[in-house]
Write an enzyme that holds these catalytic residues in place. Structure first.
Site, mmCIF file in Angstrom:
data_model
loop_
_atom_site.group_PDB
_atom_site.id
_atom_site.type_symbol
_atom_site.label_atom_id
_atom_site.label_comp_id
_atom_site.label_asym_id
_atom_site.label_seq_id
_atom_site.Cartn_x
_atom_site.Cartn_y
_atom_site.Cartn_z
ATOM 1 N N LYS A 1 5.517 -4.804 2.592
ATOM 2 C CA LYS A 1 3.958 -4.179 2.604
ATOM 3 C C LYS A 1 2.848 -5.276 2.231
ATOM 4 C CE LYS A 1 5.396 -0.340 3.871
ATOM 5 N NZ LYS A 1 6.208 0.881 2.885
HETATM 6 C C1 PLP Z 1 6.776 2.188 2.973
HETATM 7 C C2 PLP Z 1 6.243 3.544 3.202
HETATM 8 C C3 PLP Z 1 6.423 4.626 2.321
HETATM 9 C C4 PLP Z 1 7.137 4.426 1.270
HETATM 10 O O1 PLP Z 1 6.810 3.533 0.261
HETATM 11 P P1 PLP Z 1 7.956 3.302 -0.932
HETATM 12 O O2 PLP Z 1 7.033 2.630 -1.828
HETATM 13 O O3 PLP Z 1 9.192 2.661 -0.327
HETATM 14 O O4 PLP Z 1 8.370 4.658 -1.252
HETATM 15 C C5 PLP Z 1 5.707 5.779 2.668
HETATM 16 N N1 PLP Z 1 5.110 5.835 3.955
HETATM 17 C C6 PLP Z 1 4.703 4.894 4.714
HETATM 18 C C7 PLP Z 1 3.786 4.912 5.992
HETATM 19 C C8 PLP Z 1 5.329 3.469 4.246
HETATM 20 O O5 PLP Z 1 5.348 2.872 5.499
#
Ligand code: PLP
Length: 368
Positions: free
Chosen positions: A177
């Site tokens: 992210k």
């Molecule tokens: C990465 C992501 C998640 C989940 O995030 P985590 O921290 O891995 O639980 C949820 N929604 C979207 C759109 C994502 O890209």
């Protein structure tokens, strides 16, 4: 290899981790609290609650908002599966909403209006690729129908306006992210009562936390609701804090790189479309493109991979997964399905440079 995404990690993170180890306290404590304050400040809000992932954050928000068995929750199918899984955790029903169209792959307000029933209790919107949905109109939509508005803001930490009008916005700090704490997440909540409940749910529904008892501020605890262990720890909070300082700079860099991609694609491969208007407010998490309908995407991805260019697809629609087809057969979302067939995600991260982007667009142009 030019990777799709790449965390920026170095001496700041190493030092942050060493400091936590030297402090002798590893689990949720002062650094988590500091991380929450710093994140809330960055977004100009009162309350932020750190959790061990965006997925657990979304789960807690829906539960704290009272979503339960039999309720319907509007949700885009063009998202990561976690966005919808959290609805299933509560035995509620996801109602999949289509996107506006290929140039604007965001949840469609018109389709949501058509799918709203007396059982609808909430809507989850998702800022696809970091490109902001129109929060004002979704706020009016939710307010008028008296339903909860939750933002899956996994793609847009640091984006102005996110979390300002909804009941809650949930961010992800997974390693791919815009900023990372390895695993981790953050919830922005406007209502302090709701924030307090989410804090309790994060730690088994208990009325006090370990650090309070350690410091002699509390000697026992009560359990007032069914909660979970969704806590963040000090090591992850320390990495998160050190990343937070540089987040806005990284987001600007991502936007700059996106501009370069747009220009080169327009010049060299005009039959590739790039979703969204160039000025659309964004944290530029992803670099999505739309291939010409006749292109063989899998072959293209394989050739690019051999050339050392990693690509991906965001996303395979949730309603098409085997689990979801079994649970909710017959869902059709024409725009989402078409978009997903043509979409390809190109590498984008702050450590990418202009010559790498030139190379990627050159290769795309030659192969196509
Ligand atoms: C990465 C992501 C998640 C989940 O995030 P985590 O921290 O891995 O639980 C949820 N929604 C979207 C759109 C994502 O890209």
């Amino acid at each position: 290899m030019i990777s799709l995404s790449e965390p920026v990690l170095g001496s700041a993170e190493k030092k942050a981790l060493c400091d936590v180890i030297d402090s002798g306290w590893l689990t949720m404590g002062d650094r988590v609290a500091k991380f929450e304050c710093a994140f809330a400040e960055l977004h100009h809000v009162e309350n932020a609650v750190a959790v061990n992932s965006c997925t657990s954050g979304l789960h807690l928000c829906l539960q704290a908002l009272g979503i339960m068995e039999g309720d319907e929750v509007l949700v885009p199918s063009l998202s990561f599966v976690a966005t919808s899984n959290v609805i299933l955790y509560l035995k509620a029903k996801p109602i999949f909403v289509d996107i506006v169209g290929p140039e604007r792959p965001l949840i469609s307000l018109d389709d949501a209006k058509n799918k709203c029933t007396s059982k609808t209790k909430a809507v989850i919107i998702m800022h696809y690729g970091g490109y902001s949905v129109d929060l004002q109109s979704w706020y009016s939509f939710a307010k008028k129908r008296n339903i909860a508005l939750v933002e899956d803001a996994a793609h847009c930490p640091g984006l102005r306006g996110v979390g300002k009008r909804s009941d809650a916005a949930v961010f992800s700090f997974f390693a791919n992210k815009n900023m990372t704490s390895a695993e981790g997440g953050m919830i922005i909540v406007r209502d302090s009562k709701l924030a307090e409940n989410i804090r309790k749910l994060r730690t088994h529904g208990m009325s006090t936390v370990t650090l309070d008892r350690h410091r002699g501020h509390a000697y026992s605890y009560d359990v007032t609701m069914l909660g979970y262990n969704y806590r963040l720890d000090e090591l992850r909070a320390a990495i998160g804090l050190s990343q937070l300082d540089r987040l806005l700079g990284w987001n600007s860099k991502r936007r700059e790189l996106t501009k370069i991609y747009r220009r080169l694609i327009e010049e060299q491969v005009p039959n590739i479309r790039v979703p969204f208007e160039p000025g659309h407010a964004s944290s530029a998490h992803l670099m999505p493109i739309l291939l010409p309908p006749e292109a063989d995407k899998e072959l293209l991805m394989r050739i690019l991979r051999k050339d050392g260019i990693q690509t991906s697809i965001h996303y395979p629609p949730i309603h098409k997964f085997t689990l979801y087809q079994k649970l909710f057969p017959g869902v059709r979302l024409q725009e989402t399905e078409r978009f997903s067939e043509r979409e390809l995600t190109l590498p984008l991260h702050p450590q990418l440079n202009e010559s790498e982007i030139k190379h990627i667009v050159d290769r795309l142009s030659n192969i196509l």
